[in-house]
Design a protein around this motif. Sequence first.
Motif, PDB file in Angstrom:
ATOM      1  N   SER A   1       2.054   1.856  -3.453  1.00 17.52           N
ATOM      2  CA  SER A   1       0.966   2.351  -4.285  1.00 17.52           C
ATOM      3  C   SER A   1       0.710   3.841  -4.050  1.00 17.52           C
ATOM      4  O   SER A   1       0.473   4.601  -4.991  1.00 17.52           O
ATOM      5  CB  SER A   1      -0.306   1.542  -4.016  1.00 17.52           C
ATOM      6  OG  SER A   1      -1.384   2.029  -4.772  1.00 17.52           O
TER       7      SER A   1
ATOM      8  N   MET B   1      -6.105  -0.514   6.434  1.00 19.99           N
ATOM      9  CA  MET B   1      -6.487  -0.523   5.028  1.00 19.99           C
ATOM     10  C   MET B   1      -7.920  -0.059   4.820  1.00 19.99           C
ATOM     11  O   MET B   1      -8.219   0.666   3.867  1.00 19.99           O
ATOM     12  CB  MET B   1      -6.277  -1.915   4.451  1.00 19.99           C
ATOM     13  CG  MET B   1      -4.815  -2.304   4.378  1.00 19.99           C
ATOM     14  SD  MET B   1      -4.590  -4.067   4.247  1.00 19.99           S
ATOM     15  CE  MET B   1      -2.881  -4.198   4.743  1.00 19.99           C
ATOM     16  N   LEU B   2      -8.816  -0.471   5.712  1.00 19.44           N
ATOM     17  CA  LEU B   2     -10.195   0.016   5.611  1.00 19.44           C
ATOM     18  C   LEU B   2     -10.249   1.525   5.852  1.00 19.44           C
ATOM     19  O   LEU B   2     -10.989   2.252   5.176  1.00 19.44           O
ATOM     20  CB  LEU B   2     -11.077  -0.715   6.629  1.00 19.44           C
ATOM     21  CG  LEU B   2     -11.359  -2.196   6.335  1.00 19.44           C
ATOM     22  CD1 LEU B   2     -12.147  -2.818   7.483  1.00 19.44           C
ATOM     23  CD2 LEU B   2     -12.115  -2.355   5.029  1.00 19.44           C
TER      24      LEU B   2
ATOM     25  N   ASN C   1     -11.875   7.548  -0.535  1.00 20.80           N
ATOM     26  CA  ASN C   1     -13.147   7.609  -1.266  1.00 20.80           C
ATOM     27  C   ASN C   1     -14.210   8.495  -0.625  1.00 20.80           C
ATOM     28  O   ASN C   1     -15.213   8.792  -1.266  1.00 20.80           O
ATOM     29  CB  ASN C   1     -13.715   6.187  -1.419  1.00 20.80           C
ATOM     30  CG  ASN C   1     -12.845   5.309  -2.295  1.00 20.80           C
ATOM     31  OD1 ASN C   1     -12.800   5.463  -3.509  1.00 20.80           O
ATOM     32  ND2 ASN C   1     -12.133   4.381  -1.680  1.00 20.80           N
TER      33      ASN C   1
ATOM     34  N   VAL D   1      -3.298  -4.308  -1.784  1.00 16.05           N
ATOM     35  CA  VAL D   1      -3.631  -4.964  -0.516  1.00 16.05           C
ATOM     36  C   VAL D   1      -3.937  -6.443  -0.742  1.00 16.05           C
ATOM     37  O   VAL D   1      -3.417  -7.325  -0.042  1.00 16.05           O
ATOM     38  CB  VAL D   1      -4.832  -4.263   0.154  1.00 16.05           C
ATOM     39  CG1 VAL D   1      -5.357  -5.085   1.315  1.00 16.05           C
ATOM     40  CG2 VAL D   1      -4.437  -2.869   0.622  1.00 16.05           C
ATOM     41  N   ILE D   2      -4.759  -6.725  -1.751  1.00  9.07           N
ATOM     42  CA  ILE D   2      -5.096  -8.115  -2.065  1.00  9.07           C
ATOM     43  C   ILE D   2      -3.847  -8.891  -2.465  1.00  9.07           C
ATOM     44  O   ILE D   2      -3.643 -10.040  -2.054  1.00  9.07           O
ATOM     45  CB  ILE D   2      -6.151  -8.165  -3.189  1.00  9.07           C
ATOM     46  CG1 ILE D   2      -7.469  -7.541  -2.701  1.00  9.07           C
ATOM     47  CG2 ILE D   2      -6.393  -9.603  -3.648  1.00  9.07           C
ATOM     48  CD1 ILE D   2      -8.506  -7.362  -3.799  1.00  9.07           C
TER      49      ILE D   2
ATOM     50  N   ASP E   1      -8.946   3.276   2.769  1.00  5.25           N
ATOM     51  CA  ASP E   1      -9.939   3.208   1.701  1.00  5.25           C
ATOM     52  C   ASP E   1     -11.049   4.231   1.943  1.00  5.25           C
ATOM     53  O   ASP E   1     -11.523   4.884   1.004  1.00  5.25           O
ATOM     54  CB  ASP E   1     -10.526   1.798   1.643  1.00  5.25           C
ATOM     55  CG  ASP E   1     -11.315   1.554   0.372  1.00  5.25           C
ATOM     56  OD1 ASP E   1     -10.691   1.436  -0.694  1.00  5.25           O
ATOM     57  OD2 ASP E   1     -12.561   1.490   0.449  1.00  5.25           O
ATOM     58  N   TRP E   2     -11.438   4.400   3.212  1.00  6.32           N
ATOM     59  CA  TRP E   2     -12.474   5.391   3.544  1.00  6.32           C
ATOM     60  C   TRP E   2     -11.959   6.801   3.272  1.00  6.32           C
ATOM     61  O   TRP E   2     -12.683   7.645   2.705  1.00  6.32           O
ATOM     62  CB  TRP E   2     -12.859   5.249   5.013  1.00  6.32           C
ATOM     63  CG  TRP E   2     -13.883   6.251   5.460  1.00  6.32           C
ATOM     64  CD1 TRP E   2     -15.240   6.202   5.274  1.00  6.32           C
ATOM     65  CD2 TRP E   2     -13.622   7.479   6.156  1.00  6.32           C
ATOM     66  NE1 TRP E   2     -15.848   7.311   5.805  1.00  6.32           N
ATOM     67  CE2 TRP E   2     -14.873   8.126   6.354  1.00  6.32           C
ATOM     68  CE3 TRP E   2     -12.475   8.098   6.622  1.00  6.32           C
ATOM     69  CZ2 TRP E   2     -14.986   9.355   6.994  1.00  6.32           C
ATOM     70  CZ3 TRP E   2     -12.573   9.326   7.265  1.00  6.32           C
ATOM     71  CH2 TRP E   2     -13.826   9.932   7.449  1.00  6.32           C
TER      72      TRP E   2
ATOM     73  N   LEU F   1       0.831  -1.206   0.000  1.00  7.25           N
ATOM     74  CA  LEU F   1       0.000   0.000   0.000  1.00  7.25           C
ATOM     75  C   LEU F   1       0.861   1.250   0.000  1.00  7.25           C
ATOM     76  O   LEU F   1       0.554   2.237  -0.675  1.00  7.25           O
ATOM     77  CB  LEU F   1      -0.917  -0.015   1.222  1.00  7.25           C
ATOM     78  CG  LEU F   1      -1.947   1.108   1.343  1.00  7.25           C
ATOM     79  CD1 LEU F   1      -2.877   1.122   0.142  1.00  7.25           C
ATOM     80  CD2 LEU F   1      -2.745   0.959   2.633  1.00  7.25           C
TER      81      LEU F   1
ATOM     82  N   ASN G   1      -3.516   0.586  -8.204  1.00  6.31           N
ATOM     83  CA  ASN G   1      -4.774   0.254  -7.542  1.00  6.31           C
ATOM     84  C   ASN G   1      -4.496  -0.117  -6.085  1.00  6.31           C
ATOM     85  O   ASN G   1      -4.045  -1.232  -5.809  1.00  6.31           O
ATOM     86  CB  ASN G   1      -5.456  -0.916  -8.267  1.00  6.31           C
ATOM     87  CG  ASN G   1      -6.850  -1.196  -7.744  1.00  6.31           C
ATOM     88  OD1 ASN G   1      -7.158  -0.955  -6.578  1.00  6.31           O
ATOM     89  ND2 ASN G   1      -7.709  -1.693  -8.611  1.00  6.31           N
ATOM     90  N   PRO G   2      -4.744   0.794  -5.126  1.00  6.56           N
ATOM     91  CA  PRO G   2      -4.456   0.499  -3.713  1.00  6.56           C
ATOM     92  C   PRO G   2      -5.138  -0.769  -3.209  1.00  6.56           C
ATOM     93  O   PRO G   2      -4.525  -1.558  -2.490  1.00  6.56           O
ATOM     94  CB  PRO G   2      -4.983   1.740  -2.981  1.00  6.56           C
ATOM     95  CG  PRO G   2      -4.913   2.835  -3.991  1.00  6.56           C
ATOM     96  CD  PRO G   2      -5.232   2.170  -5.298  1.00  6.56           C
ATOM     97  N   ARG G   3      -6.396  -0.974  -3.590  1.00  3.50           N
ATOM     98  CA  ARG G   3      -7.096  -2.188  -3.158  1.00  3.50           C
ATOM     99  C   ARG G   3      -6.431  -3.433  -3.737  1.00  3.50           C
ATOM    100  O   ARG G   3      -6.292  -4.454  -3.062  1.00  3.50           O
ATOM    101  CB  ARG G   3      -8.559  -2.136  -3.591  1.00  3.50           C
ATOM    102  CG  ARG G   3      -9.375  -1.072  -2.867  1.00  3.50           C
ATOM    103  CD  ARG G   3     -10.809  -1.070  -3.356  1.00  3.50           C
ATOM    104  NE  ARG G   3     -11.615  -0.058  -2.684  1.00  3.50           N
ATOM    105  CZ  ARG G   3     -12.879   0.206  -2.980  1.00  3.50           C
ATOM    106  NH1 ARG G   3     -13.485  -0.480  -3.936  1.00  3.50           N
ATOM    107  NH2 ARG G   3     -13.541   1.142  -2.329  1.00  3.50           N
TER     108      ARG G   3
END
Length: 307
Positions: free
Chosen positions: A27, A169-170, A177, A258-259, A173-174, A24, A253-255
């Motif tokens: 990214s 990470m959550l 966005n 993470v994946i 992401d918040w 992350l 793509n940050p998500r």
Amino acid sequence: MTEALLQAVLSGLAVGGAYALVALGFSITFTTTKTLNFSHGEFVSAGAFIGMSALFLVLGLPVSSTSFGAAQPGASAQLLALAGALGVMGLLGWLLYMVGVRPFAGRPGMAWVMSTLGFGVILQSIGLAIWGPKPVVVPGPVGDSVIRILGVGVRPQELLTLGVAVVVMLGFDWVMNRTMVGKAMRAVAANGNVASLMGINTQAVMIGAFVASSALAGLSGFLLAPIAQASLFMGLTVGLKGFSGAMIGGLGNPRGCVIGGFALGVLESLVNLWQAQWREVAVFALVILVLAFRPTGLFGKPLVEKV
């Protein structure tokens, strides 16, 4: 056999959480500045040792100590050490950007690659001068008693690493966005010049990206130290695996990063269950395979859009 697989998956997710934090971080800097910190692994090690030094200070021990002895820092000491590690690592990220990236960003060539690598060498040399090369056993904030889950033993520090990684990470992401800061970062990532014309302070966003990225590296090192011992060379492997996870998921793509980090951790743990000597082969074979068919990563945007 089922218990062994579950054990491998849980351990892999914990280590994968550390990889995902590093991925992350890669990214964040790539999407906002189109540059990468190639000393990110050394930043992981620095986070572990800065947190360890903060614990020494709280316990009244010399900063250059290499053993905690019988001392057991409490939760408050661990939180103070974490805050200190994140603060210092954020400051190091700012310094790296100002002296190692900003003077070269946007110019022809890739001088910033060598400047970031050199910054990492300097960090490691300073660490060796203070603590030496010997690994240090760091007490975890949640103890070492094994917890049983569905008959599988797992260390509390592994669960803590996984939980913190998911929460961070959550939260990121918040922010990306749902907040104005996130919108500014996405605007700079899309087109820095246009974002500047719209009144966004692109320089502040880029500095913030390096500060956040370095803090994430420090957090990863702080969480891994009680699991794998604090070593000035631990960051090389973690940084490389984190970068590999970012490449698999897609740097932009940050998500996806993470994946990719979590997937790499689980794959590594499963292969280690079978044959440990094939672990690195499997990891980097996956990276090569993914990039051969999808150069931008599994969740990255294709280089050429289909019409």
